[in-house]
Scaffold this motif. Structure first.
Motif, mmCIF file in Angstrom:
data_model
loop_
_atom_site.group_PDB
_atom_site.id
_atom_site.type_symbol
_atom_site.label_atom_id
_atom_site.label_comp_id
_atom_site.label_asym_id
_atom_site.label_seq_id
_atom_site.Cartn_x
_atom_site.Cartn_y
_atom_site.Cartn_z
ATOM 1 N N GLU A 47 -1.518 5.474 -12.122
ATOM 2 C CA GLU A 47 -1.995 4.219 -11.537
ATOM 3 C C GLU A 47 -2.948 4.478 -10.372
ATOM 4 O OE1 GLU A 47 -0.246 0.058 -9.595
ATOM 5 O OE2 GLU A 47 1.032 1.837 -9.711
ATOM 6 N N LYS A 48 -2.578 5.397 -9.507
ATOM 7 C CA LYS A 48 -3.420 5.708 -8.351
ATOM 8 C C LYS A 48 -4.763 6.284 -8.813
ATOM 9 C CE LYS A 48 -3.343 8.147 -3.917
ATOM 10 N NZ LYS A 48 -2.572 9.057 -3.036
ATOM 11 N N TRP A 49 -4.750 7.129 -9.830
ATOM 12 C CA TRP A 49 -5.992 7.703 -10.338
ATOM 13 C C TRP A 49 -6.871 6.619 -10.948
ATOM 14 C CZ3 TRP A 49 -8.584 8.227 -14.995
ATOM 15 C CH2 TRP A 49 -9.592 9.190 -15.034
ATOM 16 N N CYS B 91 0.830 -1.206 0.000
ATOM 17 C CA CYS B 91 0.000 0.000 0.000
ATOM 18 C C CYS B 91 0.864 1.255 0.000
ATOM 19 C CB CYS B 91 -0.937 -0.004 1.208
ATOM 20 S SG CYS B 91 -2.272 -1.230 1.109
ATOM 21 N N ASP C 72 -3.863 14.189 -6.534
ATOM 22 C CA ASP C 72 -3.586 14.422 -5.117
ATOM 23 C C ASP C 72 -3.906 15.874 -4.790
ATOM 24 O OD1 ASP C 72 -2.791 13.930 -2.544
ATOM 25 O OD2 ASP C 72 -0.909 12.965 -3.103
ATOM 26 N N LYS D 117 2.318 2.085 -3.363
ATOM 27 C CA LYS D 117 1.340 2.617 -4.308
ATOM 28 C C LYS D 117 0.797 3.976 -3.868
ATOM 29 C CE LYS D 117 -0.167 -1.878 -6.064
ATOM 30 N NZ LYS D 117 0.370 -1.647 -7.420
ATOM 31 N N LYS E 64 3.059 6.517 -11.616
ATOM 32 C CA LYS E 64 2.536 6.194 -10.286
ATOM 33 C C LYS E 64 1.266 6.994 -10.000
ATOM 34 C CE LYS E 64 6.557 4.518 -7.719
ATOM 35 N NZ LYS E 64 5.951 3.308 -7.198
ATOM 36 N N GLU E 65 1.257 8.259 -10.416
ATOM 37 C CA GLU E 65 0.065 9.083 -10.218
ATOM 38 C C GLU E 65 -1.085 8.576 -11.085
ATOM 39 O OE1 GLU E 65 1.132 13.151 -10.847
ATOM 40 O OE2 GLU E 65 2.249 13.303 -8.955
ATOM 41 N N LEU F 165 -9.386 2.586 -1.624
ATOM 42 C CA LEU F 165 -8.239 2.094 -2.379
ATOM 43 C C LEU F 165 -7.624 0.868 -1.723
ATOM 44 C CD1 LEU F 165 -6.323 5.223 -3.743
ATOM 45 C CD2 LEU F 165 -8.048 3.795 -4.850
ATOM 46 N N ILE G 171 -0.957 4.593 -1.197
ATOM 47 C CA ILE G 171 -2.288 4.478 -0.606
ATOM 48 C C ILE G 171 -2.200 4.795 0.884
ATOM 49 C CG2 ILE G 171 -4.244 2.961 -0.154
ATOM 50 C CD1 ILE G 171 -3.351 1.271 -2.544
#
Length: 258
Positions: free
Chosen positions: A172-174, A62, A108, A65, A169-170, A74, A67
């Motif tokens: 992927e999180k979105w 987590c 973010d 990523k 990475k941003e 998430l 999170i």
């Protein structure tokens, strides 16, 4: 795998036996009478397991990523993607399109970071998006299939090729917010726990394939109307329990944080 430490072996076995008993109880319910109760117990069980995982065995994943421990949605999605069916690697394109359309492109808040404009342009059309006329939409009886959606890794690769300046990475999180796990958390888990019913944008129809996968109602709806049947989620819960136990045994680590 037999753990050499007898006390640890007993504790891990007892922990997962408890969740198998919860699974068996739900599985034995008469869904014609107790569909509501089955949903509440199912989603609560997956929620509890995902939070225990994130606080211990899954904590590093987590963190990698990005999170945060407060973001239960998430965490829930990452847990299903890690232990559940391969389907939880898939992004719902209608949900993604809807987010792009309404300008939900913030990655973010602190500081505010957004997806690049050219990445948004690409994502708003990905997957051969169609914008039929109202008449077209009314005339079609066809429902969208999950095979019409794409895995998150393929979306990331395509976006980076089109827009190399995008932070992977941003992105992927979105994208995680549009994966089936995150959608299930919002439309099923949260709705049943807090409202006593499935949420708007979900359905409970017994469509073709409902026992084995998420199912869409309609072809063109954005945001999508998507259902997660008790039968399918019982399969997912069983997969998660089995895979979670296997990893706990491999790591020789009790899954409950101390």
């Amino acid at each position: 795998m037999l753990i050499q430490n007898d006390d640890l072996e007993w504790r891990i076995r007892t922990f997962f036996d408890y969740w198998r008993q919860r699974h068996a109880f739900i599985n034995n319910l008469d869904l014609s009478k107790h569909n509501h109760e089955a949903n509440v117990l199912l989603w609560a069980s997956l929620d509890a397991l995902s939070n225990l995982w994130a606080k211990n065995i899954g904590e590093e994943q987590c963190n990698n990523k990005g999170i945060k421990k407060e973001n239960k949605r998430l965490i829930f999605d990452a847990f299903l993607a890690h232990y559940g069916d391969e389907l939880f690697q898939i992004v719902s394109l209608p949900d993604l399109w809807s987010r792009i359309d309404r300008g939900d492109v913030v990655v973010d808040q602190n500081p505010v970071r957004k997806l690049p404009e050219d990445a948004c342009t690409f994502l708003g059309k990905i997957g051969g998006r169609l914008t039929p006329t109202q008449l077209d939409a009314k005339q079609t009886a066809q429902s969208r299939q999950i095979s019409d959606d794409l895995r998150m890794d393929l979306i990331i690769a395509g976006t980076l090729e089109y827009c190399p300046t995008t932070n992977p990475k941003e992105l992927e999180k979105w994208l995680m917010f549009s994966r089936y796990g995150a959608i299930a958390y919002k439309k099923m888990r949260s709705a049943y726990i807090h409202e006593g019913r499935s949420g708007s944008g979900s359905h409970s129809y017994n469509l073709h394939g409902s026992p084995t996968k998420p199912t869409y109602r309609g072809m063109y709806t954005t945001p999508p109307v998507i259902g997660f049947s008790v039968e399918f989620m019982l399969h997912v819960l069983n997969e998660c329990i089995t895979a979670f136990e296997s990893e706990a045994r491999h790591l020789e680590k009790y899954p409950v944080p101390t």
